[in-house]
Design an enzyme around this catalytic site. Structure first.
Site, PDB file in Angstrom:
ATOM      1  N   GLU A 160       0.822  -1.216   0.000  1.00 49.95           N
ATOM      2  CA  GLU A 160       0.000   0.000   0.000  1.00 49.95           C
ATOM      3  C   GLU A 160       0.861   1.274   0.000  1.00 49.95           C
ATOM      4  O   GLU A 160       0.790   2.096   0.912  1.00 49.95           O
ATOM      5  CB  GLU A 160      -0.978  -0.017   1.181  1.00 49.95           C
ATOM      6  CG  GLU A 160      -1.949  -1.195   1.091  1.00 49.95           C
ATOM      7  CD  GLU A 160      -3.004  -1.244   2.184  1.00 49.95           C
ATOM      8  OE1 GLU A 160      -2.736  -0.729   3.279  1.00 49.95           O
ATOM      9  OE2 GLU A 160      -4.080  -1.805   1.940  1.00 49.95           O
ATOM     10  N   GLU A 191     -12.556  -2.674  12.005  1.00 49.65           N
ATOM     11  CA  GLU A 191     -12.574  -1.879  10.774  1.00 49.65           C
ATOM     12  C   GLU A 191     -13.696  -2.288   9.818  1.00 49.65           C
ATOM     13  O   GLU A 191     -14.448  -1.451   9.331  1.00 49.65           O
ATOM     14  CB  GLU A 191     -11.213  -2.013  10.084  1.00 49.65           C
ATOM     15  CG  GLU A 191     -11.134  -1.285   8.764  1.00 49.65           C
ATOM     16  CD  GLU A 191      -9.760  -1.439   8.103  1.00 49.65           C
ATOM     17  OE1 GLU A 191      -8.849  -2.003   8.727  1.00 49.65           O
ATOM     18  OE2 GLU A 191      -9.619  -0.980   6.965  1.00 49.65           O
ATOM     19  N   ASP A 210      -8.296  -9.236   4.180  1.00 49.06           N
ATOM     20  CA  ASP A 210      -8.077  -8.099   5.074  1.00 49.06           C
ATOM     21  C   ASP A 210      -9.146  -8.004   6.155  1.00 49.06           C
ATOM     22  O   ASP A 210     -10.024  -7.146   6.072  1.00 49.06           O
ATOM     23  CB  ASP A 210      -8.064  -6.803   4.234  1.00 49.06           C
ATOM     24  CG  ASP A 210      -7.526  -5.616   5.009  1.00 49.06           C
ATOM     25  OD1 ASP A 210      -7.077  -5.814   6.147  1.00 49.06           O
ATOM     26  OD2 ASP A 210      -7.557  -4.498   4.475  1.00 49.06           O
TER      27      ASP A 210
HETATM   28  C1  GCU Z   1      -6.111  -2.183   5.797  1.00 49.93           C
HETATM   29  C2  GCU Z   1      -6.461  -0.844   6.385  1.00 49.93           C
HETATM   30  C3  GCU Z   1      -5.316   0.108   6.327  1.00 49.93           C
HETATM   31  C4  GCU Z   1      -4.076  -0.535   6.934  1.00 49.93           C
HETATM   32  C5  GCU Z   1      -3.793  -1.855   6.262  1.00 49.93           C
HETATM   33  C6  GCU Z   1      -2.652  -2.632   6.894  1.00 49.93           C
HETATM   34  O1  GCU Z   1      -5.985  -2.084   4.408  1.00 49.93           O
HETATM   35  O2  GCU Z   1      -7.579  -0.313   5.730  1.00 49.93           O
HETATM   36  O3  GCU Z   1      -5.688   1.271   7.028  1.00 49.93           O
HETATM   37  O4  GCU Z   1      -2.989   0.312   6.825  1.00 49.93           O
HETATM   38  O5  GCU Z   1      -4.921  -2.664   6.337  1.00 49.93           O
HETATM   39  O6  GCU Z   1      -2.924  -3.606   7.582  1.00 49.93           O
HETATM   40  O7  GCU Z   1      -1.502  -2.296   6.705  1.00 49.93           O
END
Ligand code: GCU
Length: 647
Positions: free
Chosen positions: A262, A369, A341
């Site tokens: 990400e 979440e 996730d």
């Molecule tokens: C999810 C979440 C993110 C977080 C990511 C992670 O995608 O929405 O906010 O950073 O997990 O576990 O790194």
């Protein structure tokens, strides 16, 4: 009442008074200098029983025995009670367990227990940013940071450390895995000295701190021109900087790293492997006994929705399984419980059954979440019990890997600066349950929920049974009105709360349900994307065949027509309609159940939970209507029972 309006010193969350219990007088004896533990024991007993008098007639003996390091035993004696631990840490756990059992209302002579944790590292991950905001936080702001610096109330931190130690936590990572330029500096002065001060508050409770580090710290903190893990200067940066960290905090537990994930930098940007990246950092902390928790949440978050070949759940395995055995001994791969996730329902990550020469940590998420955000009720203990008892290999359950391949259990916390720690009082149960299962994965959801209710509320039989039933059913209820049968997502992008069936359908996150006029789901079998081939053969066969695939995961593994006949004879479409109508009704019943608890639980908890249950009901109705309308419009097939579907 808004919890944040009060000063922390006015609020005491640890152990509610249980004045009905005896004895009122006892003497605590220890066979050597155990000041801190002694103090904790007395503090706990005072909370439970009010000020207790010193009396020689009844002795509470604290001692160190030859048990394992963190083990304890609790034994009633003829005119007293003995708490023994294999070390000071074990004894401290014994004291807390003793207090917890007393707080459930048990009488002292019934308390008999020997226990040792199954894994060495039981860890809480905070996703706190240094500006005070918590990523995916639903209980206020950070209680560590504000305005890009450390900013905490030492009294509150001490209570937090006690809370965590009392459920067996021994490591805490204080900052978000998404490290920014400010938090990258936690491993250097001036922040490092503040980190050392904080570590000192946790130390007496047997809790070691960790921080999430930026993979590009060599550039951000060290001023280098590269972060290539095989570059000599980069290696030297990590070595020298870690030496500085350990000089300040000799018992520092280590680093958490989110790399190549990400939009985070990582070794792959330099043509290196995940093992190259992890091992360079691990070598730097190894001389000090430090660990590197290297996260496996690596996938292509820039997928084109037109690309039906790339299948996001397969990504972690593809990156890490070929590297089994290539990681240094002090690297622990941190693997989310499922391959996607933290969804309401997912299979267990295939990495757990396929890594045999690598240390693994399972990562859960206590922050809800995707599971209601501490507004909607969702007892994670129920979900975790299912996950832990899932078969991962040759009849072996996931929990059977604890203490072997799985050497650490971690979770993203649900705490913040709300006075009751978790916003929703009932979400405290998830935090409690996490600590307990990290210690002992054989505990059932029912046992955990019961314990927590008894420790938390002084209520009558109706009260405890009502809360227990609500919590036990909460996961199924939430699942009923949200995304069906393991399909996942269907939430509003970005905030992840509330329905948005096609919200992710044409985006780049790789989470597609691909619904059309006659079917929904992605074929992940060996004839489809091949995801099932990442499991051992017997599991692959089970998931591959629609007849043997667990029905609750049907839409995770298969693409299914709406007229497919479910095990009970209903069509898939009718199942979806039924579960959504039922889920919304059940959400209404939750609110009604809670309303019977007025004057049976503290007023503040009563009103704040009630307000959340009302929001949950609105949310459930919205989910019901959007999902049902969506499938009606796609399929053109009506509900057999003629209930209201908005066309
Ligand atoms: C999810 C979440 C993110 C977080 C990511 C992670 O995608 O929405 O906010 O950073 O997990 O576990 O790194």
């Amino acid at each position: 009442m808004d919890h944040t309006q009060r000063k922390y010193s006015e609020y005491k969350a640890w152990l509610q008074p249980k004045s009905s219990l005896t004895p009122k007088a006892l003497r605590i004896r220890a066979d050597f200098d155990l000041d801190f533990i002694h103090q904790e024991c007395r503090l706990g007993l005072n909370r439970l029983w009010g000020e207790i008098k010193e009396s020689a007639a009844y002795t509470l003996q604290l001692k160190i025995d030859d048990g394992a390091h963190e083990a304890y035993s609790l034994t009633p004696l003829a005119s007293g009670f003995e708490i023994a631990g294999g070390s000071k840490r074990g004894l401290l756990y014994g004291v807390y367990r003793f207090l917890n059992r007393l707080a459930t209302g048990e009488s002292i002579d019934q308390i008999h227990e020997r226990s040792a944790p199954q894994v060495d590292y039981r860890i809480i991950n905070h996703w706190d940013n240094m500006d005070g905001h918590i990523e995916r936080g639903y209980a206020g702001q950070s209680f560590f940071f504000a305005h890009n610096q450390f900013d905490y109330d030492a009294e509150r931190i001490t209570d937090y450390a006690r809370l965590m130690a009392s459920i067996g936590i021994n490591g805490i990572c204080i900052n978000n895995v998404n490290v920014n330029k400010v938090s990258a500096g936690l491993i250097a002065e001036p922040l490092l000295s503040d980190l050392a001060d904080l570590a000192a508050l946790f130390r007496p409770f047997g809790i070691r701190l960790m921080v999430s580090v930026h993979f590009d710290a060599p550039m951000i903190v060290g001023g280098l021109t590269t972060s290539d893990p095989l570059d000599a200067g980069v290696k030297e940066f990590w070595r020298a900087q870690s030496a500085v960290v350990y000089d300040k905090i000799p018992d520092f537990l280590g680093y958490v790293v989110k790399a190549d994930s990400e939009f985070r930098g990582g070794p792959e940007a330099f043509g290196r492997t995940q093992a190259d990246g992890a091992n360079t950092i691990a070598a730097a902390v190894a001389p000090f006994g430090g660990l590197v928790f290297w996260r496996c949440f690596v996938y292509n978050c820039q997928q084109d929705w037109r690309d039906a070949q790339t299948d996001r759940p397969m990504a972690a395995y593809k990156h890490f399984q070929p590297l089994d055995g290539a990681f240094d001994q002090n690297v622990i791969l941190q693997i989310k419980n499922g391959p996607v996730d933290f969804q309401t329902r997912e299979p267990v990550s295939p990495l757990f059954s396929s890594l045999t020469n690598t240390h693994e940590a399972i990562e859960f998420q206590i922050a809800q979440e995707y599971t209601g955000q501490q507004i909607d009720l969702f007892s994670l203990a129920v979900q975790w019990e299912e996950i832990l008892t899932t078969e991962v290999n040759k009849g072996k359950q996931l929990r059977g890997l604890f203490g072997h391949e799985i050497t650490a259990v971690t979770a993203v916390t649900n705490t913040g600066n709300n006075m009751n720690w978790t916003g929703n009082t009932l979400a405290q149960c998830n935090l409690y349950a996490f600590g307990r299962i990290a210690w002992n994965p054989d505990l059932t959801a029912k046992e955990l929920i019961r314990e927590w209710i008894r420790i938390t509320f002084e209520t009558d039989e109706h009260g405890s049974q009502t809360i227990e039933a609500m919590l036990l059913q909460s996961r199924d209820i939430y699942e009923n009105y949200t995304a069906p049968l393991g399909i996942g997502f269907m939430v509003n992008p970005s905030n992840h709360y509330g329905p948005n069936v096609d919200g992710y359908e044409f985006s780049h996150w790789g989470t597609y349900h691909r619904a059309d006029f006659e079917a929904i789901g992605v074929d992940r079998t060996s004839k489809g994307t091949g995801f099932t081939t990442q499991y051992p053969e017997s599991l692959q066969n089970m998931y591959d065949h629609i007849a043997t695939c667990p029905e609750e995961l049907l839409l995770f593994f298969h693409r299914v027509r709406y007229d497919y006949q479910m095990k009970d004879g209903r069509t898939l479409l009718q199942y979806i309609y039924d579960s959504h109508f039922e889920g919304a009704q059940q959400a209404e019943a939750l609110l009604q159940s809670w309303e019977t608890l007025e004057n049976r639980v503290p007023q503040e908890a009563f009103y704040s939970v009630k307000e959340r249950l009302k929001r949950q009901l609105r949310n459930a109705r919205e989910w019901r209507d959007q999902v049902n309308t969506y499938f009606y419009r796609k399929s053109g097939i009506d509900d057999e029972k003629g209930r209201q579907i908005y066309r």
